[in-house]
Design a protein around this motif. Sequence first.
Motif, mmCIF file in Angstrom:
data_model
loop_
_atom_site.group_PDB
_atom_site.id
_atom_site.type_symbol
_atom_site.label_atom_id
_atom_site.label_comp_id
_atom_site.label_asym_id
_atom_site.label_seq_id
_atom_site.Cartn_x
_atom_site.Cartn_y
_atom_site.Cartn_z
ATOM 1 N N PHE A 1 0.807 -1.218 0.000
ATOM 2 C CA PHE A 1 0.000 0.000 0.000
ATOM 3 C C PHE A 1 0.845 1.276 0.000
ATOM 4 N N VAL A 2 2.092 1.187 0.466
ATOM 5 C CA VAL A 2 2.999 2.352 0.459
ATOM 6 C C VAL A 2 4.301 1.911 -0.208
ATOM 7 N N PRO A 3 4.372 2.003 -1.540
ATOM 8 C CA PRO A 3 5.554 1.525 -2.264
ATOM 9 C C PRO A 3 6.809 2.297 -1.867
ATOM 10 N N PRO A 4 7.965 1.647 -1.962
ATOM 11 C CA PRO A 4 9.227 2.349 -1.671
ATOM 12 C C PRO A 4 9.466 3.457 -2.688
ATOM 13 N N GLU A 5 10.091 4.532 -2.254
ATOM 14 C CA GLU A 5 10.353 5.652 -3.145
ATOM 15 C C GLU A 5 11.361 5.237 -4.219
ATOM 16 N N SER A 6 11.051 5.577 -5.462
ATOM 17 C CA SER A 6 11.945 5.216 -6.570
ATOM 18 C C SER A 6 11.747 6.212 -7.716
ATOM 19 N N SER A 7 12.249 7.407 -7.509
ATOM 20 C CA SER A 7 12.122 8.460 -8.526
ATOM 21 C C SER A 7 13.247 8.332 -9.542
ATOM 22 N N HIS A 8 12.900 7.808 -10.702
ATOM 23 C CA HIS A 8 13.849 7.572 -11.782
ATOM 24 C C HIS A 8 14.512 8.878 -12.228
ATOM 25 N N GLN A 9 13.721 9.884 -12.522
ATOM 26 C CA GLN A 9 14.245 11.136 -13.041
ATOM 27 C C GLN A 9 15.063 11.889 -11.988
ATOM 28 N N GLN A 10 14.601 11.846 -10.756
ATOM 29 C CA GLN A 10 15.325 12.537 -9.689
ATOM 30 C C GLN A 10 16.715 11.935 -9.484
ATOM 31 N N LEU A 11 16.809 10.609 -9.562
ATOM 32 C CA LEU A 11 18.104 9.952 -9.397
ATOM 33 C C LEU A 11 19.047 10.317 -10.543
ATOM 34 N N ILE A 12 18.507 10.370 -11.747
ATOM 35 C CA ILE A 12 19.335 10.741 -12.900
ATOM 36 C C ILE A 12 19.870 12.165 -12.736
ATOM 37 N N GLU A 13 19.005 13.072 -12.322
ATOM 38 C CA GLU A 13 19.426 14.454 -12.125
ATOM 39 C C GLU A 13 20.508 14.555 -11.057
ATOM 40 N N GLN A 14 20.376 13.744 -10.008
ATOM 41 C CA GLN A 14 21.369 13.753 -8.937
ATOM 42 C C GLN A 14 22.725 13.264 -9.457
ATOM 43 N N ILE A 15 22.703 12.178 -10.226
ATOM 44 C CA ILE A 15 23.950 11.621 -10.755
ATOM 45 C C ILE A 15 24.601 12.592 -11.734
ATOM 46 N N VAL A 16 23.800 13.201 -12.601
ATOM 47 C CA VAL A 16 24.341 14.170 -13.557
ATOM 48 C C VAL A 16 24.954 15.359 -12.801
ATOM 49 N N GLY A 17 24.306 15.768 -11.708
ATOM 50 C CA GLY A 17 24.865 16.848 -10.891
ATOM 51 C C GLY A 17 26.217 16.469 -10.322
ATOM 52 N N TRP A 18 26.318 15.244 -9.827
ATOM 53 C CA TRP A 18 27.609 14.769 -9.304
ATOM 54 C C TRP A 18 28.657 14.726 -10.409
ATOM 55 N N SER A 19 28.227 14.319 -11.601
ATOM 56 C CA SER A 19 29.147 14.242 -12.726
ATOM 57 C C SER A 19 29.702 15.623 -13.071
ATOM 58 N N ASN A 20 28.856 16.620 -13.040
ATOM 59 C CA ASN A 20 29.309 17.991 -13.313
ATOM 60 C C ASN A 20 30.303 18.471 -12.262
ATOM 61 N N VAL A 21 29.992 18.161 -10.992
ATOM 62 C CA VAL A 21 30.902 18.557 -9.903
ATOM 63 C C VAL A 21 32.257 17.875 -10.069
ATOM 64 N N ALA A 22 32.234 16.548 -10.336
ATOM 65 C CA ALA A 22 33.482 15.798 -10.486
ATOM 66 C C ALA A 22 34.281 16.282 -11.685
ATOM 67 N N ARG A 23 33.584 16.686 -12.740
ATOM 68 C CA ARG A 23 34.258 17.135 -13.954
ATOM 69 C C ARG A 23 34.945 18.487 -13.737
#
Length: 246
Positions: free
Chosen positions: A67-89
């Motif tokens: 009744f309360v599925p685990p959170e799994s925001s596909h787009q939000q995770l992608i945005e977070q990873i891309v943000g990390w990629s920009n910082v690392a770059r």
Amino acid sequence: MDSISLIGLTIGIAAILVGQMLEGGHISSLVQPTAFMIVIGGTLGAVMLQSPLRVFKDGMRMIKWIFVPPESSHQQLIEQIVGWSNVARREGLLALENQMELVEDPFAKKGIELLIDGMEPDRLREVLEVEIDAWESRMKLGARIWEAAGGYAPTIGILGAVMGLIHVMENLSDPAKLGSGIAVAFVATIYGVGSANLVFLPAAKKLLAHVSTLVSMKELFLDGLVGIANGDNPRIIERRLQGYDV
């Protein structure tokens, strides 16, 4: 809240109760505490007997996902990873240490730590894939205790029916007790088959679907970290991650 689970369960139970009424029966005749205790208690005992304690606890904790599925925001995770990629770059991998406080998931935190430590991309993938496989196996075992309950419940229901018929046979000389014994017998079968096919088996399938989704999210995260470790362009990482069917 996963409304479709609530709607589906309501429709299934309502269909049985309305069907009972349309046939001229009374809903109260389906309420048999003894039959309920036999079926649910017996099924619980069988599941506990077959399951290690850790697996049983995992399965109990997971049931809220129906009744309360685990959170799994596909787009939000992608945005977070891309943000990390920009910082690392721009600033290097060590700059990602500032992002650690924002990460709560142990798997994600471990992945970032390995990335900051400069682990080779292939080795990073190997280490985290082992962790993903172990997590997936554990969660599937937890979900399958409900599948097991769906297998035991009908049989326990039949056991309850036989017990009811034994009670009937013991009281053939007392017609007043025959009705209640027969009622327990047939209602126990209804409880066993109904709980298995309306609750336990569907719940197991939905939990396994959630596990599959979460595994895909972890694989997406791993792919993103490997892209960062390889120094890939953030746009390339984003386009690759968008291809995941989550």
